[in-house]
Motif scaffolding. Structure first.
Motif, PDB file in Angstrom:
ATOM      1  N   UNK A   1       8.797 -42.855 -14.575  1.00 49.93           N
ATOM      2  CA  UNK A   1       7.996 -44.062 -14.411  1.00 49.93           C
ATOM      3  C   UNK A   1       8.856 -45.282 -14.078  1.00 49.93           C
ATOM      4  N   UNK A   2      10.189 -45.140 -14.141  1.00 50.52           N
ATOM      5  CA  UNK A   2      11.077 -46.266 -13.834  1.00 50.52           C
ATOM      6  C   UNK A   2      10.998 -46.648 -12.357  1.00 50.52           C
ATOM      7  N   UNK A   3      10.685 -45.713 -11.485  1.00 48.57           N
ATOM      8  CA  UNK A   3      10.586 -45.981 -10.057  1.00 48.57           C
ATOM      9  C   UNK A   3       9.206 -46.416  -9.631  1.00 48.57           C
ATOM     10  N   UNK A   4       8.375 -46.817 -10.555  1.00 49.78           N
ATOM     11  CA  UNK A   4       7.036 -47.272 -10.214  1.00 49.78           C
ATOM     12  C   UNK A   4       5.963 -46.226 -10.440  1.00 49.78           C
ATOM     13  N   UNK A   5       6.358 -45.038 -10.907  1.00 50.83           N
ATOM     14  CA  UNK A   5       5.379 -43.994 -11.191  1.00 50.83           C
ATOM     15  C   UNK A   5       4.576 -44.328 -12.438  1.00 50.83           C
ATOM     16  N   UNK A   6       3.528 -43.571 -12.664  1.00 47.59           N
ATOM     17  CA  UNK A   6       2.674 -43.819 -13.820  1.00 47.59           C
ATOM     18  C   UNK A   6       3.253 -43.152 -15.063  1.00 47.59           C
ATOM     19  N   UNK A   7       3.102 -43.837 -16.175  1.00 53.11           N
ATOM     20  CA  UNK A   7       3.548 -43.314 -17.457  1.00 53.11           C
ATOM     21  C   UNK A   7       2.442 -42.451 -18.039  1.00 53.11           C
ATOM     22  N   UNK A   8       2.808 -41.231 -18.436  1.00 48.58           N
ATOM     23  CA  UNK A   8       1.868 -40.347 -19.114  1.00 48.58           C
ATOM     24  C   UNK A   8       2.588 -39.676 -20.271  1.00 48.58           C
ATOM     25  N   UNK A   9       1.847 -39.246 -21.240  1.00 52.21           N
ATOM     26  CA  UNK A   9       2.440 -38.577 -22.391  1.00 52.21           C
ATOM     27  C   UNK A   9       3.108 -37.282 -21.958  1.00 52.21           C
ATOM     28  N   UNK A  10       2.442 -36.512 -21.098  1.00 50.91           N
ATOM     29  CA  UNK A  10       3.003 -35.244 -20.632  1.00 50.91           C
ATOM     30  C   UNK A  10       4.278 -35.498 -19.833  1.00 50.91           C
ATOM     31  N   UNK A  11       4.253 -36.506 -18.969  1.00 44.45           N
ATOM     32  CA  UNK A  11       5.434 -36.850 -18.184  1.00 44.45           C
ATOM     33  C   UNK A  11       6.593 -37.265 -19.064  1.00 44.45           C
ATOM     34  N   UNK A  12       6.321 -38.077 -20.060  1.00 48.72           N
ATOM     35  CA  UNK A  12       7.367 -38.541 -20.972  1.00 48.72           C
ATOM     36  C   UNK A  12       7.944 -37.381 -21.769  1.00 48.72           C
ATOM     37  N   UNK A  13       7.090 -36.485 -22.252  1.00 51.56           N
ATOM     38  CA  UNK A  13       7.567 -35.347 -23.042  1.00 51.56           C
ATOM     39  C   UNK A  13       8.370 -34.361 -22.201  1.00 51.56           C
ATOM     40  N   UNK A  14       8.019 -34.200 -20.936  1.00 51.81           N
ATOM     41  CA  UNK A  14       8.782 -33.287 -20.084  1.00 51.81           C
ATOM     42  C   UNK A  14      10.106 -33.912 -19.641  1.00 51.81           C
TER      43      UNK A  14
END
Length: 165
Positions: free
Chosen positions: A117-130
């Motif tokens: 999400x640092x490059x402008x992507x969306x923050x999601x719980x699944x993304x953060x955990x992976x």
């Protein structure tokens, strides 16, 4: 990879005073993919002993104001033979030959991968955990060996081989 580095006189002064010689650099090019990706932050140790298989930051032999990151493959008379882990990018010893020891600036210790999400992507719980398990990883591997496959095999990091097991 570009970074401003203190001149050697300042480095020697810090060494005499016994200060911990740690630095940060950012990867800008794909020559070390899959081990390092553009945007990765590197924690490196200035003046560390380099062994075959270590990822190092060095001054480019033809443009010494430019810092590059490569894998030290083999110690030869006159310096290090270095290769990128990406077999499709030949900006390494295949292009510029041996790298003298005095151009090796530091040994890379850790890779810090930026969050998606640092490059402008969306923050999601699944993304953060992976992202969390791969965010910080040791880079240099003293037990690395060339293995089969010539330059392509030489470009594989020990961590890539460990993940495949």
């Amino acid at each position: 990879m570009q970074e401003q580095v203190h001149d050697r006189g300042q480095e020697q002064d810090r060494e005499r005073r016994g200060l911990l010689r740690i630095g940060l650099a950012e990867v800008h090019n794909p020559s070390m993919v899959p081990t390092l990706s553009p945007g990765d932050q590197l924690v490196m140790r200035y003046g560390a002993v380099v062994r075959a298989g270590d990822v190092v930051v060095m001054r480019h032999p033809f443009r010494q104001d430019l810092l590059i990151v490569k894998r030290a493959v083999e110690r030869r008379e006159g310096g290090w033979w270095v290769l990128g882990d990406n077999p499709y990018v030949e900006n390494d010893s295949r292009e510029f030959g041996m790298v003298p020891d005095d151009l090796v600036v530091a040994r890379v210790w850790l890779r810090l991968r930026p969050p998606p999400w640092a490059g402008g992507g969306q923050l999601s719980v699944v993304g953060a955990l992976s992202w969390v398990p791969s965010a910080v990883r040791l880079v240099s591997a003293g037990r690395w060996s060339r293995g089969a496959g010539g330059a392509a095999g030489a470009g594989r990091s020990a961590f890539r081989r460990l993940r495949a097991r």
